[in-house]
Design an enzyme around this catalytic site. Structure first.
Site, PDB file in Angstrom:
ATOM      1  N   THR A 112      -1.061   7.370  -1.040  1.00 45.72           N
ATOM      2  CA  THR A 112      -2.161   7.377  -2.034  1.00 45.72           C
ATOM      3  C   THR A 112      -3.067   6.337  -1.461  1.00 45.72           C
ATOM      4  OG1 THR A 112      -1.197   6.281  -3.517  1.00 45.72           O
ATOM      5  CG2 THR A 112      -1.021   8.256  -3.774  1.00 45.72           C
ATOM      6  N   ASP A 172       2.016  -6.929  11.067  1.00 46.85           N
ATOM      7  CA  ASP A 172       2.841  -6.425  11.941  1.00 46.85           C
ATOM      8  C   ASP A 172       2.654  -7.376  13.283  1.00 46.85           C
ATOM      9  OD1 ASP A 172       4.430  -4.511  10.844  1.00 46.85           O
ATOM     10  OD2 ASP A 172       3.193  -2.902  11.702  1.00 46.85           O
ATOM     11  N   ASP A 190      -2.588  -3.550  12.812  1.00 48.22           N
ATOM     12  CA  ASP A 190      -1.794  -3.948  11.519  1.00 48.22           C
ATOM     13  C   ASP A 190      -1.637  -5.452  11.537  1.00 48.22           C
ATOM     14  OD1 ASP A 190       0.290  -2.578   9.098  1.00 48.22           O
ATOM     15  OD2 ASP A 190       0.232  -4.677   9.546  1.00 48.22           O
ATOM     16  N   ARG A 241       0.847  -1.217  -0.056  1.00 48.94           N
ATOM     17  CA  ARG A 241      -0.012   0.013  -0.015  1.00 48.94           C
ATOM     18  C   ARG A 241       0.975   1.264   0.028  1.00 48.94           C
ATOM     19  NH1 ARG A 241      -5.099   0.546   4.073  1.00 48.94           N
ATOM     20  NH2 ARG A 241      -3.476  -0.064   5.655  1.00 48.94           N
TER      21      ARG A 241
HETATM   22  N1  URA Z   1      -4.325  -3.359   7.168  1.00 50.32           N
HETATM   23  C1  URA Z   1      -4.232  -3.954   8.374  1.00 50.32           C
HETATM   24  O1  URA Z   1      -3.260  -4.672   8.678  1.00 50.32           O
HETATM   25  N2  URA Z   1      -5.100  -3.610   9.233  1.00 50.32           N
HETATM   26  C2  URA Z   1      -6.226  -2.589   9.067  1.00 50.32           C
HETATM   27  O2  URA Z   1      -6.929  -2.332   9.891  1.00 50.32           O
HETATM   28  C3  URA Z   1      -6.064  -2.335   7.702  1.00 50.32           C
HETATM   29  C4  URA Z   1      -5.256  -2.647   6.617  1.00 50.32           C
END
Ligand code: URA
Length: 209
Positions: A108, A203, A200, A104
C-alpha cells in the site's frame, strides 16, 4: 511550492551528485550524507532563536550569542534518517534527539509506526524532522501528524531529495511545515522510488543490498 527551501549551494549540489552515482561505495555514500547533513544544518538553523551569554575573551568580558541547542530536537525517521542525524548532531551537539520508527508497507506504500520516543517537554521545543527521501510523503505526513500531538513550538522537515508528488503531499497535509531539500527530482515511479533519485537511501547507507 511555497514553503520549500531548495538548498542550491555548490558544495551541497556537488556532494549530492557524487551520492547519486550507482558506483559510490557504502562508505563514501555514508560519508557524503554526513557532510551534506552538516551543510543542511547550517541552512535549517539560520533562523533559530539565540540567547546572550557572558564570555571572557583574553582581553575583556563581553556578552555574545549562542543557540540554545537543548531546545532543538532532531527527530530521525528510522532507519534512513540516522545518516542525516549524525551529521546534524556534529554541528549542533547540544540538540536533543527523537526517533520515529515507520516502515513502508510494500503493497500500500502507507506508513506503519513501530517506534516512537521523544524527549520530555516537547511543547517548549523546535523540531527538525530528518529523512533523506521525501517520496510518497506518507512517512513524513504520519511523522508530523504524530509529533503535532505533542504540540512543539515549530516543525521543519529536512530531506536530501524529493519529487513534486512528495512536496505536494506533505504541503497539502501540513502546509505549516517548511521543507528543506537539496533537490526536487522529476517524478515518483510506481514502486514509490524517486526518479532519477539515488536508489534506496537506507540500503545504500547501510550496505543492505
Ligand atoms: N526511499 C528511498 O530510499 N528512495 C526512494 O527513491 C524513495 C524512497
Amino acid at each position: 511550492m511555497s514553503n520549500v527551501h531548495l538548498i542550491d549551494h555548490p558544495l551541497v549540489q556537488h556532494k549530492l551528485t557524487l551520492m547519486r552515482k550507482k558506483e559510490a561505495s557504502t562508505n563514501s555514500f555514508r560519508r557524503l550524507l554526513n557532510e551534506l547533513a552538516m551543510l543542511m544544518a547550517y541552512e535549517v538553523t539560520r533562523d533559530m532563536a539565540m540567547q546572550e551569554v557572558e564570555v571572557e575573551t583574553p582581553l575583556e568580558k563581553m556578552t555574545a550569542k549562542v543557540i540554545d541547542g537543548k531546545k532543538l530536537v532532531f527527530v530521525s525517521i528510522l532507519r534512513a534518517g540516522t545518516g542525516i542525524l549524525d551529521g546534524m548532531l556534529s554541528v549542533v551537539p547540544g540538540a536533543r534527539v527523537g526517533h520515529i520508527g515507520l516502515y513502508r508497507d510494500p503493497k500500500t506504500l502507507t506508513a506503519v509506526e513501530y517506534y516512537f520516543k521523544m524527549p520530555q517537554e516537547m511543547h517548549e521545543r523546535d523540531v527538525v524532522v530528518v529523512d533523506p527521501m521525501l517520496a510518497t510523503g506518507n512517512s513524513a505526513i504520519a511523522a508530523v501528524e504524530r509529533l503535532k500531538e505533542l504540540r512543539p513550538k515549530s516543525i521543519k522537515f529536512v530531506c536530501l531529495l524529493t519529487c513534486p508528488e512528495g512536496v505536494k503531499a506533505l504541503q497539502t497535509a501540513h502546509p505549516d511545515v517548511p521543507i528543506y531539500t537539496a533537490a526536487i527530482d522529476r517524478q515518483l515511479n510506481e514502486h514509490g522510488y524517486i526518479l532519477p533519485g539515488l536508489g534506496d537511501a537506507g540500503d545504500r547507507m547501510f550496505g543492505t543490498k
